[in-house]
Design an enzyme around this catalytic site. Structure first.
Site, mmCIF file in Angstrom:
data_model
loop_
_atom_site.group_PDB
_atom_site.id
_atom_site.type_symbol
_atom_site.label_atom_id
_atom_site.label_comp_id
_atom_site.label_asym_id
_atom_site.label_seq_id
_atom_site.Cartn_x
_atom_site.Cartn_y
_atom_site.Cartn_z
ATOM 1 C CE LYS A 142 -3.808 0.445 1.668
ATOM 2 N NZ LYS A 142 -5.004 0.611 2.837
ATOM 3 C CD GLU A 194 -2.934 4.880 4.368
ATOM 4 O OE1 GLU A 194 -4.068 3.770 3.876
ATOM 5 O OE2 GLU A 194 -3.577 5.226 5.586
#
Length: 485
Positions: A318, A324
């Site tokens: 990601k 994240e």
């Protein structure tokens, strides 16, 4: 045989019933795949079915391998139309062909329960996607009904960017331009089809050092909304009620709300002090408890919200900050990043929900010696605002005396702990609670664990003759009876 008084018996029965309801908690999860180290979908589906209490899964595409993997598992699957396909599927004929090719071959073997038309389209989509969003939802819904699949519901997830900025839920409203042109016809569609309005309320994105207790479900003074007459003790309820208020202002308060994404990362970049394993565990534990409790929110009491935690796995590809890539409940090898009670146990070959901690005798949750009255009052407020019956500690109630914050806190903390099934984290109370195997109502003035008159553990409590207990039977033997495992 001891005969319980009627009010005490009713209260004890309510505790036992609440324990039974909390035993069937389930949760949904987002299964993202932006990674190069994840196990095959068939293994993922089998793991979820056999090893967890997860009973619904949401994916971000129409991957046929994933859809096929969940066949005959009994797990509900929500699938997502890519944003780029929305404009095409606004055409009724194209929608029928799409349903015939992408849904019919897998259903009902795979229990598809939602088709999500795009993901956060109003936030990320271009004008062509936005203007075709509701027509595509209608076209796909009509295609499902025409194909005999009308039980599958159509919706689309929204970021909270659909709301104008506001300081309190009572002031919330949808963004001008989207409210009447997009969201009003969409909410009408949801009302007509009995499908949920899906939102992604992330307390994580509201975090700052000043509001960390409020954002993370820890004890705090709360936020009072004078207009609505409500008090909020956590950001999650605050955000959901902001959505509800916005819907109500347009006349759609009857439409159900579903939570498409909510989560907290367990690691982040240097300096991101909020991204810790403990913060992620505590946040998601409280989300899971809220999903299964049926307590609702201050403006929506008693409502349940279908809820999908983000995410199933840490996803190593990601983009963005390290946070994240660390939203997962599990690592790619299926090992849990932290424990929120989501794993199943085995008993005699029968898969069961993780049971309360085995109890060899009676247990009670009591305040720690060093807990301040301020912290204990926050515990009282938290428990009483989250569905527990606190009538017995009100003036005139059977457990009002002794009339001290510590005694009242002991009562509600113990009630909460026992109602939730003896899970140790339900006696944590931000570090102010401790589990004891000694009946608090039987402990005398010589007890080092509970009470020393005018001593270092509880200064200020006077010994008024034959031992004065800071706890009474309401905190001890009464709640212990009938619930020993």
């Amino acid at each position: 045989m001891e005969i319980l008084s009627s009010p005490n018996l009713i209260f004890l029965l309510s505790i036992l019933l609440l324990h039974q309801f909390t035993a069937v908690t389930s949760i949904g999860v987002n299964y993202g795949t932006i990674a190069n180290n994840l196990p095959p979908p068939a293994q993922v589906a089998q793991f979820i079915k056999d090893k967890t209490i997860i009973n619904r899964v949401k994916i971000f595409d129409m991957n046929p391998d994933i859809i096929r993997a969940f066949a005959n598992t009994g797990i509900s699957l929500s699938v997502t139309v890519p944003n780029g396909d929305i404009a095409i599927l606004a055409n009724p004929r194209a929608a029928r062909r799409w349903v015939a090719s992408n849904i019919k071959p897998f259903y009902p073997q795979t229990k598809i329960n939602h088709i999500l038309v795009g993901n956060e389209v109003l936030h990320w989509g271009d004008q062509n996607m936005v203007s075709n969003l509701v027509p595509a939802m209608r076209a796909i819904n009509n295609a499902l009904k025409r194909g005999g699949l009308g039980e599958i519901k159509v919706t689309t997830p929204h970021s909270l960017g659909i709301l104008e900025r506001s300081d309190l839920p009572s002031a919330a409203r949808f963004r001008a331009g989207w409210d009447k042109n997009i969201l009003a016809p969409m909410l009408l569609f949801h009302r007509q089809t009995k499908s949920p309005f899906m939102v992604n309320p992330y307390p994580y994105f509201s975090w700052n050092p000043q509001n960390k207790q409020f954002t993370l479900f820890h004890r705090n003074p709360g936020v009072h909304d004078n207009v609505a007459g409500t008090t909020y003790t956590n950001m999650y309820d605050f955000l959901l009620d902001s959505v509800f208020t916005s819907m109500k202002k347009m006349g759609f308060q009857d439409v159900e709300i579903a939570v498409g994404e909510v989560g907290w990362p367990s690691a982040g970049d240097p300096g991101m002090t909020q991204t810790t394993v403990e913060n992620a565990r505590w946040h998601n534990l409280n989300i899971m408890k809220k999903a299964g409790s049926g307590v609702g929110t201050p403006l929506m009491p008693g409502r349940r919200f279908e809820t999908f935690i983000f995410a199933l796995f840490n996803e190593n590809l990601k983009p963005g900050s390290n946070a994240e890539r660390n939203f997962g409940l599990f690592r790619p090898d299926f090992s849990p990043v932290y424990d929120i009670g989501i794993m199943r146990g085995q008993a005699g070959g029968v898969v069961v929900k993780p049971a309360p901690v085995p109890v060899t005798g009676k247990q009670w949750c009591v305040p720690k010696a060093e807990a301040s009255d301020g912290a204990l009052q926050s515990n009282i407020d938290y428990v009483c605002n989250n569905g527990m019956n606190c009538g017995p500690i009100q003036e005139g109630g059977p457990c009002f005396d002794p009339n001290t914050v510590r005694s009242h806190a002991a009562y509600v903390m113990n009630s909460y702990y026992q109602a939730k099934g003896y899970q140790s984290y339900n006696c944590d109370f931000s570090g102010t609670g401790i589990v004891t195997f000694s009946d608090p109502s039987k402990l005398d003035s010589h007890s080092k664990l509970i009470w020393v008159p005018n001593g270092p553990l509880f200064p200020g409590y006077r010994n008024q003759g034959s031992p004065q207990h800071m706890y009474n039977e309401c905190n001890g033997s009464l709640l212990g009876k009938g619930v020993t495992k």
